[in-house]
Write a protein that holds these residues in place. Structure first.
Motif, short mmCIF file in Angstrom:
data_model
loop_
_atom_site.label_atom_id
_atom_site.label_comp_id
_atom_site.label_asym_id
_atom_site.label_seq_id
_atom_site.Cartn_x
_atom_site.Cartn_y
_atom_site.Cartn_z
N TYR A 120 0.39 -0.77 -0.06
CA TYR A 120 0.38 0.19 -0.16
C TYR A 120 0.87 0.82 0.04
CZ TYR A 120 0.58 0.05 4.97
OH TYR A 120 1.58 0.05 6.05
N ALA A 121 0.28 2.60 -0.45
CA ALA A 121 0.97 3.52 -0.44
C ALA A 121 0.09 4.29 0.94
CB ALA A 121 1.27 3.71 -1.84
N VAL A 122 0.96 5.37 1.67
CA VAL A 122 0.49 6.80 1.85
C VAL A 122 1.36 7.79 1.61
CG1 VAL A 122 0.14 7.47 4.14
CG2 VAL A 122 0.47 4.95 3.81
N ALA A 123 0.73 8.93 1.51
CA ALA A 123 0.20 10.38 0.68
C ALA A 123 0.41 10.80 2.02
CB ALA A 123 0.16 11.06 -0.13
N TYR A 124 1.61 11.77 3.33
CA TYR A 124 1.53 12.38 3.87
C TYR A 124 1.58 14.20 3.01
CZ TYR A 124 1.97 9.02 6.81
OH TYR A 124 1.60 7.19 7.18
N PHE A 125 1.11 15.24 3.12
CA PHE A 125 1.40 16.39 2.54
C PHE A 125 1.57 17.53 3.91
CE2 PHE A 125 -1.80 13.54 -0.23
CZ PHE A 125 -2.02 14.16 -0.72
N ALA A 126 2.14 17.75 3.20
CA ALA A 126 2.81 19.57 3.69
C ALA A 126 2.07 20.54 3.10
CB ALA A 126 4.42 19.51 4.33
N SER A 127 2.30 21.85 3.36
CA SER A 127 2.02 22.98 2.55
C SER A 127 2.46 23.38 1.09
CB SER A 127 2.50 24.15 3.29
OG SER A 127 3.81 24.31 3.60
N GLY A 128 1.94 23.95 0.51
CA GLY A 128 2.23 24.34 -0.62
C GLY A 128 2.25 22.51 -1.82
N GLY A 129 3.25 22.57 -2.74
CA GLY A 129 2.74 21.01 -2.63
C GLY A 129 3.41 20.22 -2.91
N TRP A 130 3.67 20.59 -1.13
CA TRP A 130 4.31 19.51 -1.10
C TRP A 130 3.73 18.21 -0.05
CZ3 TRP A 130 10.08 18.08 -1.44
CH2 TRP A 130 10.48 17.09 -0.91
N TYR A 131 4.29 16.78 -1.06
CA TYR A 131 4.37 15.89 -0.06
C TYR A 131 5.48 14.56 0.15
CZ TYR A 131 4.15 13.70 -5.31
OH TYR A 131 4.35 13.09 -6.19
N GLU A 132 5.12 13.43 0.71
CA GLU A 132 5.91 12.14 1.08
C GLU A 132 5.52 11.38 0.65
OE1 GLU A 132 8.86 12.46 3.70
OE2 GLU A 132 8.20 10.79 4.72
N LEU A 133 5.15 10.23 -0.05
CA LEU A 133 4.82 9.29 -0.34
C LEU A 133 5.54 7.91 -0.16
CD1 LEU A 133 1.94 7.71 -3.05
CD2 LEU A 133 4.60 6.32 -2.70
N ARG A 134 5.24 7.42 0.68
CA ARG A 134 5.92 5.95 1.31
C ARG A 134 4.95 4.33 1.41
NH1 ARG A 134 8.76 6.46 6.89
NH2 ARG A 134 9.37 8.75 6.36
N TYR A 135 6.46 3.68 0.48
CA TYR A 135 5.15 2.43 -0.02
C TYR A 135 5.21 1.62 0.39
CZ TYR A 135 3.94 -0.56 -3.94
OH TYR A 135 2.87 -1.25 -4.36
N MET A 136 4.66 1.12 1.53
CA MET A 136 4.80 -0.19 2.30
C MET A 136 4.08 -1.64 1.77
SD MET A 136 5.54 2.46 4.52
CE MET A 136 5.19 1.94 6.38
#
Length: 451
Positions: A135-151
């Motif tokens: 599964y993949a989880v995207a964590y979003f911060a401000s602007g267009g930044w995100y971090e996608l973690r693939y588990m």
């Protein structure tokens, strides 16, 4: 014993069956609060993965695993991650506007010498591989930044992906087996931002296989959200053109992201799904079912004058004609057309009262067996094509009722139940193993399998 607050009750009694053949048995029946928003198939550990909402119901909060016997365990607490570390050279993405996209013509901030910065997580999003392996989880911060973690299925980190532009994350497509992950970054078409689209394709180990930057050329954008990936990630097909020439052609990429072909068949194309290895496309004359193979060849099956839906097993060895009105199958020529598109397929014509009878017409002396209208009846086919489920909701005794019926490939009725509730959707997990999902978000989940 540790209490898990998100389970209200387990092993509750379902609505009483009007008919229940001994070939199918209920294995578990679980209620969830907060409810679920996604459920996979059973994975190689015999567990299905599920995404559970937060107590407020505003975003995904947990990944849980459910065993075939109804056992529950927490795989990952998504709410535990509160901040993201943004590297200095990409801080401009997080600090360009606060709506996820840059204003037209706004220059990038010079952050080449900046240190990394911790920013709060403002929202989350989850995508499951249908197999339940990843599964993949995207964590979003401000602007267009995100971090996608693939588990992986146990919550082990496989890789992390982050954007190179401030377009914003539009969608993530994962192959059924979890071997490929396609990330679609693009600016919303309705925004005032400078347009841009960038697609990244990763393998399960995080190797970047493709970085496709279409920039401002809207006619070169892929409609990735409405595309389809092969079960094993060996190819991806999607309409191309999001500008003046909307979905004017279809593009096929191989498993490494290399473009194999770009072809146009109709003025506009909508990909409806994968049918036994061929991709079904809507466009042009609606009298035909249009199928495209991996080489870009177009195959057609006549539909005009016939009321049927074509459904295929995963290996395309069984092709079902679900007939919504009776017609002479032998003299229609449809069997030959289907075999031409799917050589070696066993064509099965299903002509059942559940599918074909008009609304309100009694099928037997039992008034409860009066079928809904054909347009209300839905069908789910098992992956191996050895069974199928017909289900429909209708008004009964002042409330909504759903009838669920399981049939074998010989069209023999194997199992039937009535539920005083609408919004029930079956999902096969094997030949005759299936889940029933109650409502959306999913408040109840029941699993049935052969004895």
């Amino acid at each position: 014993m540790r209490k898990i607050f998100f389970i209200l009750a387990a092993l509750v009694v379902l609505a009483h069956p009007a008919f229940a053949a001994p070939s199918v048995r209920q294995r578990f029946n679980l209620s969830f609060s907060p409810p679920l928003i996604a459920v996979s198939r059973f994975n190689s550990k015999g567990e299905l993965l599920a995404v559970q909402l937060s107590p407020k119901g505003d975003q995904p909060s947990r990944i849980i695993a459910v065993s075939r016997r109804g056992g529950l365990k927490l795989v990952e607490d998504l709410a535990a991650r509160k901040t993201l570390t943004v590297p200095g050279q990409r801080l401009w993405i997080a600090h360009t506007g606060r709506t996820g996209v840059a204003k037209a013509g706004q220059p990038k901030a010079d952050t080449s010498a900046a240190r990394s910065e911790e920013l709060p997580v403002i929202r989350r999003q989850v995508w499951l591989a249908r197999s339940g392996e990843c599964y993949a989880v995207a964590y979003f911060a401000s602007g267009g930044w995100y971090e996608l973690r693939y588990m992986d299925k146990d919550g082990k980190l496989l890789f992390i992906a982050a954007p190179k532009d401030n377009y914003g994350l539009a969608s993530v497509i994962i192959s059924d087996d979890g071997s490929r992950v396609l990330i679609d970054d693009e600016t919303p078409l309705y925004s005032m931002a400078k347009p841009g689209q960038r697609l990244y394709l990763y393998d399960i180990n995080g190797k970047l296989l493709m970085d496709r930057d279409a920039g401002e050329n809207l006619d070169g954008w892929l409609d990735a959200q409405d595309g389809f990936m092969a079960h094993d990630g060996s190819c991806f097909i999607a309409p191309m053109g999001m500008g003046k020439r909307q979905c004017s052609s279809i593009v096929m990429l191989d498993g490494n992201g290399k473009q194999l072909w770009d072809k146009s068949y109709f003025p506009r194309h909508i990909i409806e799904g994968d049918s036994g290895g061929l991709f079904r496309v809507r466009g042009g004359n609606l009298s035909f079912i249009n199928l495209i193979d991996r080489q870009g060849g177009l195959k057609t099956i006549e539909r005009k004058g016939y009321g049927f839906e074509l459904m295929l097993s995963k290996d395309a060895k069984k092709a079902y004609m679900m007939m919504f009105k009776p017609f002479d199958v032998k003299n229609s020529g449809l069997t030959g057309q289907i075999k031409a598109a799917f050589p070696g397929a066993d064509v099965i014509a299903v002509n059942l009262p559940e599918l074909a009878a008009p609304a309100g017409s009694p099928a037997s002396s039992d008034p409860r067996s009066a079928p809904a209208s054909a347009s209300d009846v839905k069908v789910a086919l098992s992956p191996d094509g050895k069974s199928f489920i017909c289900y429909a909701s209708r008004a009964a005794m002042g409330m909504q009722e759903t009838v669920v019926k399981l049939f074998g490939e010989d069209q023999a009725l194997l199992w039937k139940k009535y539920f005083f509730q609408a919004g029930i959707v079956p999902k096969f997990t094997g030949s005759r193993d299936f889940l029933l999902k109650f409502g959306y978000p999913i408040k109840r989940l029941a699993y049935f399998s052969p004895n």
